[in-house]
Design a protein around this motif. Structure first.
Motif, mmCIF file in Angstrom:
data_model
loop_
_atom_site.group_PDB
_atom_site.id
_atom_site.type_symbol
_atom_site.label_atom_id
_atom_site.label_comp_id
_atom_site.label_asym_id
_atom_site.label_seq_id
_atom_site.Cartn_x
_atom_site.Cartn_y
_atom_site.Cartn_z
ATOM 1 N N GLU A 1 2.134 41.145 37.563
ATOM 2 C CA GLU A 1 1.910 42.399 38.286
ATOM 3 C C GLU A 1 3.227 42.966 38.818
ATOM 4 O O GLU A 1 3.461 44.172 38.789
ATOM 5 N N ARG B 1 2.660 37.607 45.499
ATOM 6 C CA ARG B 1 1.330 37.903 44.946
ATOM 7 C C ARG B 1 0.274 37.981 46.052
ATOM 8 O O ARG B 1 -0.610 38.844 46.029
ATOM 9 N N ASP B 2 0.372 37.095 47.050
ATOM 10 C CA ASP B 2 -0.650 37.035 48.093
ATOM 11 C C ASP B 2 -0.418 38.061 49.199
ATOM 12 O O ASP B 2 -1.374 38.693 49.664
ATOM 13 N N SER C 1 1.659 42.094 47.106
ATOM 14 C CA SER C 1 0.981 42.831 46.039
ATOM 15 C C SER C 1 -0.177 43.644 46.625
ATOM 16 O O SER C 1 -0.874 43.179 47.531
ATOM 17 N N PRO C 2 -0.407 44.841 46.112
ATOM 18 C CA PRO C 2 -1.563 45.627 46.571
ATOM 19 C C PRO C 2 -2.886 44.884 46.386
ATOM 20 O O PRO C 2 -3.852 45.148 47.103
ATOM 21 N N ASN C 3 -2.922 43.939 45.426
ATOM 22 C CA ASN C 3 -4.156 43.203 45.142
ATOM 23 C C ASN C 3 -4.189 41.822 45.792
ATOM 24 O O ASN C 3 -5.049 41.003 45.487
ATOM 25 N N GLY C 4 -3.235 41.552 46.686
ATOM 26 C CA GLY C 4 -3.158 40.233 47.304
ATOM 27 C C GLY C 4 -4.339 39.913 48.200
ATOM 28 O O GLY C 4 -4.943 40.801 48.807
ATOM 29 N N LYS C 5 -4.665 38.619 48.282
ATOM 30 C CA LYS C 5 -5.795 38.167 49.089
ATOM 31 C C LYS C 5 -5.440 38.019 50.570
ATOM 32 O O LYS C 5 -6.325 37.920 51.419
#
Length: 574
Positions: free
Chosen positions: A412, A379-380, A383-387
């Motif tokens: 996601e 996720r981090d 993912s394209p939306n990771g922080k």
């Protein structure tokens, strides 16, 4: 004359009686079905560095009674100029039953080989079918100092009266480099000594433990270290439970055994919120700080303070405002110990750097070793939306490890994969028994992509109430009827009453974790030699991330072989 005739007739008949037995070889990552007739494999070559265990399997199949009568033996391996490698360790594979599949598992219910028992153990009941398979685990160790080259050995299957039924050839190609004595992969495998006492029938509340239990604890510590894993804490490094006082000679001896003899990568400081001090953050603060500093200074005296850390179950997976505040209070405590006493006290917390709720605040500066779940790494960092907070904390000087627990897939990721009902490959890895073996091994090849240097795991002896792990793989029963097969259960506790001896028995999955740790060592050796780019490119042939990998052991073995050859070419053995 008549006696001679009957002897010749007997010799002619004996092999025919066992003619139905089929003997085959398999690599260490292949699951052997209990009943399917296997395609024959006659020879196998393993590839290793020095100081490494490498494994394979030999499978005897046929009518149950004939399979039970067969005896498997192994010869030493003979190599260049007659140099030998000791005969491998042979273990019989014990099957456990998956009655209800783990959520999203792509594999069916049924029997799975997992426990690896000594050949002296009584046989488990075999299925009453025409053809049954009995696999044996073949564990080869290549000592340091072994000359490089190809070493050849033989596996033999004998019948009653030591009649030869079959032989299979195997070889080990020893490469000209050493695996590090201390694994490069940093690990924290939780196995509480009181749980060991409980499952073996000892009094878990008695302190000090009975002498027989102390011996058994050391066998557990040895077993994990032999598989390149570090138990989180060892009883010989504990303070006095009643006073919190450290017997310096005793603790130093315990540290020496664990760090300098077993060569583990980490060792955890024994401390809990109310032990060995009732109020370590309040009225007992000064005394508790002195205790922490003294323990760490003993480790520093052994020139191994970089292996010390703190893990506290009460801080595990903080998931609300108060839990985050508690982590910060303990983080402040250990930071104060560092400032006042001049020692390093890294705090490990199983949490990702990005809080689920921003109102809780961050834990930056309070946590030194971040341990996100595999799914949170995806996720981090993937993912394209990771922080990309993992990269941020690494840049700040923190460590990042990761951990497995149950089956946790980011929404996601599932959406991007078309919401699969089964996880066949490419998922954030799942360490359950009824998942493809690659889930246990792929981590070594993807962790370096994100600078992740360690792993934690929450137990090796867990079993939900009423579960007999020797028979039932459903070790973890969760809410709503979900079962997670093998979760929290990597060691099988053999007992005096049931097996004739108290001892820990390794699982096949523990062997897979050892292979994964060895893969990580290969990758780190390559990195040290300036081959990081080439190593990652080889890994990318099958493993590109926590959420992007192929279940193709052929590609892994090929990448591993090419990586070993690169290490040798670059002078890794010099």
């Amino acid at each position: 004359m008549r006696c001679g005739f009957f002897l010749l007739l007997l010799l002619a008949v004996v092999p025919l009686v066992r003619a139905e037995l089929k003997v085959s070889l398999a690599d260490a990552m292949t699951r052997v079905s209990r009943t399917e007739v296997r395609a024959p494999m006659q020879v196998m070559e393993l590839l290793t560095g020095r100081g490494e265990w490498e494994a394979m399997q030999i499978v005897v199949g046929g009518p149950p009674e004939e399979v039970k009568e067969a005896v498997v033996e192994a010869t030493a391996l003979v190599g260049p100029e007659g140099v030998t490698i000791p005969a491998p360790m042979l273990l019989r594979e014990h099957y456990v039953k998956v009655t209800k599949s783990t959520p999203m598992s792509p594999l069916p219910a049924g029997e799975y080989a997992d426990a690896l028992v000594p050949l002296t153990f009584a046989w488990q009941k075999l299925p009453e079918v025409k053809h049954v398979n009995q696999p044996y685990w073949v564990d080869v160790f290549v000592p340091y100092g072994t000359k490089p080259g190809v070493y050849k050995g033989e596996l033999r299957v004998l019948g009653p009266g030591r009649v030869f039924l079959a032989t299979r050839q195997y070889s080990v190609r020893v490469m000209d480099f050493d695996l590090p004595v201390v694994p490069r992969l940093r690990t924290s495998i939780m196995t509480i000594w009181r749980r060991i006492a409980e499952v073996h029938g000892f009094d878990r509340e008695k302190e000090p433990p009975e002498p027989e239990l102390l011996v058994l604890l050391n066998e557990y510590y040895d077993l994990l270290a032999q598989h390149r894993m570090s138990i989180d804490q060892t009883y010989p490094t504990y303070p006095d439970g009643a006073t919190g006082k450290i017997d310096e000679a005793k603790v130093e001896a315990g540290m020496r055994k664990q760090v300098l003899h077993r060569h583990v990568s980490t060792l955890g400081l024994p401390i809990w919120p109310e032990w060995p001090f009732r109020d370590p953050l309040g009225k007992d603060r000064t005394e508790a700080m002195s205790y922490v500093a003294k323990w760490m200074k003993i480790l520093k005296k052994l020139r191994n303070e970089d292996r010390g850390y703190v893990i506290m179950g009460s801080l595990d997976e903080p998931n609300d405002n108060e839990a985050y505040a508690k982590v910060r209070r303990w983080g402040d405590f250990f930071n104060e110990v560092e400032a006042v006493h001049g020692v390093r006290v890294p705090l490990l917390v199983t949490e990702q750097p990005t809080p689920d709720n921003w109102w809780w605040g961050r834990l930056d500066g309070n946590v030194d070793i971040w341990v996100p779940h595999f799914s949170d790494v995806w996720r981090d960092m993937e993912s394209p939306n990771g922080k990309r907070d993992i990269a941020r904390r690494l840049a700040a000087g923190d460590e990042v490890w990761c951990y497995a627990a149950l089956v946790q897939m980011p929404e996601e990721w599932e959406a991007a994969k078309g919401n699969p009902k089964q996880l066949k490959a490419g998922n954030p890895p799942v360490w359950c028994l009824d998942y493809p073996a690659m889930n246990h091994r792929v981590l070594a090849w993807v962790m370096p992509r994100h600078g992740i240097t360690g792993l934690t795991y929450w137990d090796t002896l867990f079993a939900s109430p009423g579960v007999d792990v020797w028979e039932d793989a459903g070790s973890f029963h969760h809410t709503e009827g979900r079962v997670y097969n093998g979760d929290g259960s990597y060691i099988y506790p053999a007992t005096q009453k049931r097996h004739g001896a108290h001892m820990p028995v390794a699982s096949i999955r523990l062997k897979w974790l050892r292979e994964m740790a060895d893969d990580y060592d290969y990758l780190m050796l390559a990195k040290d030699l300036g081959l990081e780019k080439e190593a990652l490119e080889l890994g990318a042939t099958f493993a590109r991330g926590f959420g992007d990998w192929e279940d193709d052991m052929g590609k892994l073995y090929d990448a591993r072989r090419k990586l070993a050859e690169l290490i040798v070419t670059k002078g890794g053995g010099k």
